[in-house]
Enzyme design. Structure first.
Site, PDB file in Angstrom:
ATOM      1  N   TYR A 234       0.801  -1.223   0.000  1.00  0.00           N
ATOM      2  CA  TYR A 234       0.000   0.000   0.000  1.00  0.00           C
ATOM      3  C   TYR A 234       0.837   1.278   0.000  1.00  0.00           C
ATOM      4  O   TYR A 234       0.278   2.377  -0.102  1.00  0.00           O
ATOM      5  CB  TYR A 234      -0.969   0.000   1.183  1.00  0.00           C
ATOM      6  CG  TYR A 234      -2.281  -0.669   0.842  1.00  0.00           C
ATOM      7  CD1 TYR A 234      -3.185  -0.063  -0.018  1.00  0.00           C
ATOM      8  CD2 TYR A 234      -2.601  -1.926   1.351  1.00  0.00           C
ATOM      9  CE1 TYR A 234      -4.380  -0.684  -0.353  1.00  0.00           C
ATOM     10  CE2 TYR A 234      -3.785  -2.554   1.022  1.00  0.00           C
ATOM     11  CZ  TYR A 234      -4.676  -1.929   0.169  1.00  0.00           C
ATOM     12  OH  TYR A 234      -5.853  -2.545  -0.171  1.00  0.00           O
TER      13      TYR A 234
ATOM     14  N   GLU B  51      -1.911 -30.856   9.784  1.00  0.00           N
ATOM     15  CA  GLU B  51      -2.094 -30.141   8.518  1.00  0.00           C
ATOM     16  C   GLU B  51      -3.217 -29.118   8.589  1.00  0.00           C
ATOM     17  O   GLU B  51      -3.035 -27.963   8.201  1.00  0.00           O
ATOM     18  CB  GLU B  51      -2.399 -31.143   7.389  1.00  0.00           C
ATOM     19  CG  GLU B  51      -2.688 -30.455   6.058  1.00  0.00           C
ATOM     20  CD  GLU B  51      -3.205 -31.398   4.982  1.00  0.00           C
ATOM     21  OE1 GLU B  51      -3.706 -30.885   3.960  1.00  0.00           O
ATOM     22  OE2 GLU B  51      -3.119 -32.632   5.147  1.00  0.00           O
TER      23      GLU B  51
ATOM     24  N   ASP C  54      -3.575 -35.267   5.706  1.00  0.00           N
ATOM     25  CA  ASP C  54      -4.520 -36.046   4.904  1.00  0.00           C
ATOM     26  C   ASP C  54      -3.789 -37.145   4.140  1.00  0.00           C
ATOM     27  O   ASP C  54      -2.632 -36.974   3.729  1.00  0.00           O
ATOM     28  CB  ASP C  54      -5.234 -35.146   3.886  1.00  0.00           C
ATOM     29  CG  ASP C  54      -6.269 -34.229   4.523  1.00  0.00           C
ATOM     30  OD1 ASP C  54      -6.715 -34.522   5.652  1.00  0.00           O
ATOM     31  OD2 ASP C  54      -6.636 -33.214   3.888  1.00  0.00           O
TER      32      ASP C  54
END
Length: 430
Positions: free
Chosen positions: A173, A259, A311
């Protein structure tokens, strides 16, 4: 309930057998009494003891790394703010001299493309090769990127001279019209760190907090005492200013790297770390730089095992590889971001049958999953671990995957009360 499942081995019944038996998780059939903390933690303690016995060989390995010929690679070094400022000034002096000669200024920027990266087995991480390219203000195709580079360097110089920290969003910015997109200023920020020859953290420009930590861990953060077991249910956000963390202390037996934040929240709410002394850390999916640096720092100072709970799909393994071997996007800074000896605790394809995971929880792999799985099998960091190869081959052969949440089919607290304690008790990690 799964509590009753866990004690069925020692219970008899006179009821007539039903026509169809309901599946139950075989992982918990040894009895709940065998999941007491002292029993569960035996293998973890053996692993921790082995790590500490290997402290001397590890130190010798670090010395060997220092003796390696790394001239073909781009190696960055930790730098103090003053040193970063001096290096930026050197770059600008060189640019000014070019302009005074009537020539356009340019920067020699190391290439971060995939073709300029390599996995070095002796280092056990992905590194950046030494190839670089000229980014010239006189080149019409490079003029904007060169201007962005100069602007980013000038802003970083201001930040390090004042010895303050700003976020990447703050940086963007300051000159929205020039940067146009934050992705552009973020990419040039990595280029700047690579050009200067330091980790991005040394530029004092950080990302917003993302990772979380809870459990048996205390430290001082810029002089303030932090106790991660008393920071609410979900714990504390991992600070972006890792350099401000000191006096790390803990009585944890291991670090459980999770995770997803959904699984992390379940473990945190159940106070898993109180029953089995540990530290819970999550990067909420793809980990940010701060989470990776924090994990490495805590593991190195406490010398305790890191066990991963991800996973059972190629993406879970890919995320685990980022923690262990580094990402290609940040390969120039892999030395300060990787934790090579993470153990894969679960969820693994071999767990599907071991725990009788219901068919409706086993998801078919998509063509994209299969392609990624095949690519992972070719990766050096996978091939060096035969057990990982077998798990991945099983996944590709069965074309099945599952998320951590699939274990909730046995009950919402099955993960904390049966699955993880059983895996820990059996030392079932690779």
């Amino acid at each position: 309930t799964f509590e009753r499942m866990a004690s069925m081995r020692s219970t008899t019944t006179t009821a007539k057998p039903s026509a169809k038996k309901k599946k139950r998780p075989r992982g918990g059939e040894d009895g709940a009494e065998d999941l007491a903390p002292e029993v569960v933690l035996r293998e973890v303690r053996r692993c921790r003891a082995a790590m500490r016995e290997d402290a001397a060989p590890a130190a010798a390995k670090e010395e060997d790394e220092e003796a390696l010929d790394l001239s073909r690679y781009r190696v960055v070094q930790e730098m103090a703010p003053e040193a970063v400022a001096v290096e930026i000034e050197r770059l600008f002096v060189k640019a000014a001299e070019s302009i005074l000669k009537g020539e356009a200024f340019s920067f020699s920027v190391p290439s971060r493309s995939a073709s300029n990266q390599a996995y070095v087995p002796s280092l056990d991480r992905v590194v950046l090769k030494a190839n670089a390219s000229e980014r010239s203000f006189a080149n019409a195709n490079q003029v904007r990127k060169t201007a962005v580079m100069a602007r980013v360097l000038s802003l970083v110089h201001e930040v390090v001279r004042k010895d303050i920290h700003v976020t990447k969003r703050d940086l963007f910015y300051t000159d929205v019209k020039l940067f146009a997109r934050q992705e552009d200023s973020d990419a040039v920020l990595d280029d700047a760190a690579c050009t200067i020859g330091c980790p991005r953290s040394c530029l004092n420009v950080v990302a917003a907090d993302k990772g979380l930590v809870v459990g048996r861990l205390s430290f001082d953060e810029d002089g303030d005492a932090i106790d991660c077991s008393r920071m609410g249910v979900t714990g504390k956000a991992i600070p972006s200013y890792i350099d401000k963390i000191t006096n790390i202390r803990s009585d944890a037996e291991f670090i459980l790297l999770v995770e997803k934040d959904a699984a992390y929240n379940r473990l945190a709410e159940d106070r898993f770390y109180n029953q089995f002394p540990c530290i819970l850390i999550t990067g909420k999916g793809q980990p940010d730089v701060a989470t990776r640096m924090f994990l490495r720092r805590v593991r190195n100072e406490l010398r305790i095992p890191v066990l991963a709970f991800v996973d059972a799909d190629p993406y879970g393994l890919k995320i685990l590889s980022v923690y262990m071997s580094g990402s290609k996007a940040m390969s120039y800074d892999s030395a300060s971001l990787t934790t090579p000896d993470v153990k894969w605790l679960g969820l693994r394809p071999s767990d599907f049958d071991a725990f009788d995971l219901p068919d409706q929880c086993r998801l078919p792999m998509t063509p994209k999953d299969i392609d990624m799985g095949k690519q992972l099998l070719k990766e050096d960091f996978v091939q060096k671990n035969p057990a990982w190869c077998r798990e991945l081959e099983t996944m590709l052969r069965t074309k099945q995957k599952a998320e951590i949440q699939a274990l909730s089919a046995f009950g919402f607290q099955f993960v904390t009360q049966v699955y993880l304690p059983t895996k820990l008790r059996n030392g079932d990690w690779i």
